[in-house]
Design a protein around this motif. Structure first.
Motif, PDB file in Angstrom:
ATOM      1  N   LYS A  36       0.811  -1.266  -0.070  1.00 31.84           N
ATOM      2  CA  LYS A  36       0.137   0.106  -0.015  1.00 31.84           C
ATOM      3  C   LYS A  36       0.825   1.376  -0.164  1.00 31.84           C
ATOM      4  N   CYS A  37       1.958   1.142   0.336  1.00 31.14           N
ATOM      5  CA  CYS A  37       2.928   2.369   0.383  1.00 31.14           C
ATOM      6  C   CYS A  37       3.413   2.878  -0.850  1.00 31.14           C
ATOM      7  N   ASN A  38       3.441   4.272  -1.011  1.00 32.08           N
ATOM      8  CA  ASN A  38       3.687   4.780  -2.297  1.00 32.08           C
ATOM      9  C   ASN A  38       5.191   5.656  -1.934  1.00 32.08           C
ATOM     10  N   LEU A  39       5.622   5.267  -0.836  1.00 35.33           N
ATOM     11  CA  LEU A  39       6.916   6.116  -0.661  1.00 35.33           C
ATOM     12  C   LEU A  39       7.052   7.474  -0.687  1.00 35.33           C
ATOM     13  N   CYS A  40       5.681   8.135  -0.213  1.00 37.48           N
ATOM     14  CA  CYS A  40       5.736   9.565   0.172  1.00 37.48           C
ATOM     15  C   CYS A  40       6.715   9.919   1.111  1.00 37.48           C
ATOM     16  N   ARG A  41       6.907   9.272   2.235  1.00 39.14           N
ATOM     17  CA  ARG A  41       7.785   9.615   3.057  1.00 39.14           C
ATOM     18  C   ARG A  41       7.235  10.504   4.221  1.00 39.14           C
ATOM     19  N   GLU A  42       5.723  10.580   4.360  1.00 37.93           N
ATOM     20  CA  GLU A  42       5.157  11.638   5.262  1.00 37.93           C
ATOM     21  C   GLU A  42       5.344  10.898   6.675  1.00 37.93           C
ATOM     22  N   CYS A  43       5.579   9.506   6.621  1.00 39.53           N
ATOM     23  CA  CYS A  43       5.938   8.890   7.851  1.00 39.53           C
ATOM     24  C   CYS A  43       7.176   9.463   8.616  1.00 39.53           C
ATOM     25  N   LEU A  44       8.130   9.366   7.826  1.00 39.34           N
ATOM     26  CA  LEU A  44       9.312   9.710   8.221  1.00 39.34           C
ATOM     27  C   LEU A  44       9.387  11.323   8.670  1.00 39.34           C
ATOM     28  N   GLU A  75      -0.801   9.504  10.000  1.00 39.25           N
ATOM     29  CA  GLU A  75      -0.498  10.536   9.082  1.00 39.25           C
ATOM     30  C   GLU A  75      -0.200   9.792   7.721  1.00 39.25           C
ATOM     31  N   CYS A  76      -0.222   8.538   7.716  1.00 43.68           N
ATOM     32  CA  CYS A  76      -0.053   7.785   6.324  1.00 43.68           C
ATOM     33  C   CYS A  76      -1.107   7.934   5.399  1.00 43.68           C
ATOM     34  N   PRO A  77      -0.905   8.623   4.399  1.00 43.78           N
ATOM     35  CA  PRO A  77      -1.999   8.722   3.723  1.00 43.78           C
ATOM     36  C   PRO A  77      -2.739   7.696   2.781  1.00 43.78           C
ATOM     37  N   THR A  78      -2.033   6.721   2.662  1.00 44.55           N
ATOM     38  CA  THR A  78      -2.720   5.311   2.124  1.00 44.55           C
ATOM     39  C   THR A  78      -2.934   4.225   2.867  1.00 44.55           C
ATOM     40  N   GLN A  79      -2.923   4.561   4.326  1.00 44.56           N
ATOM     41  CA  GLN A  79      -3.311   3.501   5.599  1.00 44.56           C
ATOM     42  C   GLN A  79      -2.271   2.281   5.247  1.00 44.56           C
TER      43      GLN A  79
HETATM   44  S1  SF4 Z   1       3.495   7.542   4.959  1.00 47.04           S
HETATM   45 FE1  SF4 Z   1       2.550   5.478   4.584  1.00 47.04          FE
HETATM   46  S2  SF4 Z   1       2.593   5.592   2.024  1.00 47.04           S
HETATM   47 FE2  SF4 Z   1       4.016   7.382   2.688  1.00 47.04          FE
HETATM   48  S3  SF4 Z   1       6.130   6.317   3.031  1.00 47.04           S
HETATM   49 FE3  SF4 Z   1       5.182   6.379   4.868  1.00 47.04          FE
HETATM   50  S4  SF4 Z   1       4.058   4.150   4.918  1.00 47.04           S
HETATM   51 FE4  SF4 Z   1       4.411   4.792   2.723  1.00 47.04          FE
END
Ligand code: SF4
Ligand code: SF4
Length: 96
Positions: A36-44, A75-79
């Motif tokens: 499900k992750c799109n590597l947007c890096r919001e979580c980081l 905060e993850c936009p794609t859950q």
């Molecule tokens: S916030 Fe969610 S979708 Fe974005 S990088 Fe992190 S795990 Fe992936």
């Protein structure tokens, strides 16, 4: 005495939390579904303990720094992040 008049004192020595082992504080841990992750890096960006890193197109959790607050999952936009219980069973063992 008004709150503003109280002295500002540090609650811990500067930098002490940076190397603290957070494992024992945690009741939940984040599990990431890379499907499900799109590597947007919001979580980081949102993780207050810098417990998440991107490595070879994968988001990894460094559990020694994670306190299980769940902000990354919120905060993850794609859950893609689910918080799962750290303890299981009648005796509450830690599932490592
Ligand atoms: S916030 Fe969610 S979708 Fe974005 S990088 Fe992190 S795990 Fe992936
Ligand atoms: S649960 Fe909190 S401390 Fe752990 S990785 Fe997510 S945001 Fe960071």
């Amino acid at each position: 005495m008004a709150a503003k008049e109280l002295p500002v004192v540090p609650s811990a020595r500067p930098g002490t939390m940076a190397a603290a082992d957070m494992s024992r504080l945690r009741e939940q841990r984040p599990v990431i579904d890379m499907g499900k992750c799109n590597l947007c890096r919001e979580c980081l960006l949102y993780c207050p303990d810098a417990a998440l890193r991107e490595d070879k197109n994968e988001i990894k959790v460094y559990l020694q720094f994670c306190k299980g607050c769940g902000i990354c999952a919120l905060e993850c936009p794609t859950q893609a992040i689910t918080m799962v219980g750290e303890y299981a069973g009648n005796r509450g063992f830690i599932d490592k």
